[in-house]
Design an enzyme around this catalytic site. Sequence first.
Site, PDB file in Angstrom:
ATOM      1  N   GLU A 116       0.830  -1.222   0.000  1.00 23.56           N
ATOM      2  CA  GLU A 116       0.000   0.000   0.000  1.00 23.56           C
ATOM      3  C   GLU A 116       0.863   1.270   0.000  1.00 23.56           C
ATOM      4  O   GLU A 116       0.495   2.291   0.589  1.00 23.56           O
ATOM      5  CB  GLU A 116      -0.966   0.015   1.194  1.00 23.56           C
ATOM      6  CG  GLU A 116      -1.899  -1.170   1.266  1.00 23.56           C
ATOM      7  CD  GLU A 116      -2.812  -1.299   0.052  1.00 23.56           C
ATOM      8  OE1 GLU A 116      -2.893  -0.337  -0.730  1.00 23.56           O
ATOM      9  OE2 GLU A 116      -3.420  -2.365  -0.112  1.00 23.56           O
ATOM     10  N   GLY A 117       1.992   1.220  -0.668  1.00 26.80           N
ATOM     11  CA  GLY A 117       2.913   2.350  -0.711  1.00 26.80           C
ATOM     12  C   GLY A 117       3.972   2.184   0.354  1.00 26.80           C
ATOM     13  O   GLY A 117       3.678   2.206   1.555  1.00 26.80           O
TER      14      GLY A 117
END
Length: 583
Positions: free
Chosen positions: A437-438
């Site tokens: 998610e980053g």
Amino acid sequence: MLPYAPPIDEIDFLLRRVLDFDGQMAALPRFSDINSDLAVDILTEGGKFCSEVLEPLNAVGDKHGCSLKDGSVATPPGMADAYRAFAAAGWTTVSADVEYGGQGLSRVIQILLDEMLSSANLSFGLFAGLTRGAVEAIEHHGTEPLKAAYLPKMISGEWTGAMALTEAGAGTDLGLLTAKAVSQGDGTFAITGTKIFISSGDHDFGGNVVHLVLARLPDAPKGVKGISLFLVPKFLLNSDGGCGERNSFGVASLEHKMGIHAQPTCMMTYEGATGWLLGEPGRGLNAMFTMMNAERLFVGIQGLGIAEIAGQKARAYAEERLQGRSSDGALAPVAIVEHPDVRRMLLEGKSFTVAGRALAMWVALQMDIATSHPEKTTRDLANGYVELLTPVVKAAYTDMGFETAVTAQQIFGGHGYIVDWGMEQYVRDARITQIYEGTNGVQAMDLVTRKLIANGGAGARGFYALVRADLTAAASIETTAALADKLAPALEKLEALTQKINHLSGNLAYITGYSTDILRLFSHVALGWMWVRIAAQAMPNDAAWDGQPETAKFFMDRMLPKAAVLADIVDAALADSALEAAA
């Protein structure tokens, strides 16, 4: 080993006394019938499910993992039954829109449930969390027919969701992705391409798996502006809305991973699969970030959940394990919790989990305000706080969650390295939270190059003003004056650095190498703020406050001083950046 104990007493204390949950809910018409009693009752039952059903499956899932045979994914023993029981009990509906069958409860309740799920079984919690993210994207960007067709069954848990974003050559830089979407002339699109690292890409729970896929239309420009988002279901729908013909995509392989073995992380191949556009053409990233921002907060909570369970197990072990002699020279061995360095390790974890939970609840409350407060200025202000703190919660919580898991493993000594005790699984499972998610480096750059300078730094200044107001009030309270005095200099350093960053906003390339230090500095101030707020609500002989004064003092004495070091490092880097800009 003791089973997982959901931290209900701490939650109750934070809801009633630190966050004024009842008063905050009363100011929001959508949530005016929700109060602390209801929240605690719901979370008590959710905690029982996590402790009694999900935690016993955690080691089982880690041992067996997922398998792929003839294109079908099999999850570990007990996982499918547990998910169906989870859905049947209504846990997939907690914060979802009542229009589509959700309970419409506060985000605060949802985040606390997510924490308990992450403590008990991180792999399991991903199924519900990813589905919720997909639901939010469809709700915000889907057409009315798409919402009617998919949201009720996804919210009920009958169907699940997945995000298909990453490609082998396009991870963080989504502008490089190559998946294609071609109009079929009937409102649908043919999606072709390969995606990797797709969590919950397939399973054996039954029902549909609804993929949200990023792809390019034929005339799309290069880069992120040419990306669109598509809803691509595993099964196309019959006229009655049920699952019909299998869509033309499938699982090419399962990733063999360091951790979260019970979570099917898939390579997916789309071969002209039928999909529907979500949002506007070329605005796929806009639609995607509807779910990504919520997912990043969710991942931060995973770090908190791992820290909580690892800390619980380590404390129980430290209180039972006899080893070494006491400092008074007695010959009898003592429990290792008596050794100062073991207490240090336990307090490092506790100083994060208690304040981290409080801050996460505060952010969730801002999410409620941002969507439901009757006054626009208040909604906008709350939304600004959420945007500012999203990268902080994602990165700092997952870093600290992993660090806490490693420290808890250390307390077990050699036993922590052995599978039987379960500690090494927490370390392996926690590691992914810093990546997906980053990555946390990306989160730190987002904070420095976007969030701290947004609107000339107005959002950051507003947040600092909140902290300063509480410090001013705390300075006159006996139980909090010393804590406030120690936090105030760290806040001043953070404010000064933020001002310098804003002055250099046109030349931030150099400083991004120090953005991780800035994010950790920010997180220390934010967690210290929560400790001050928590201490301000302490009462004599309060069971919920028992043991916390020591933890609050430990944070200010042992953890917060690191903020000054970080500030000095970054301050020097900013000075170098200013010199480069002048040259």
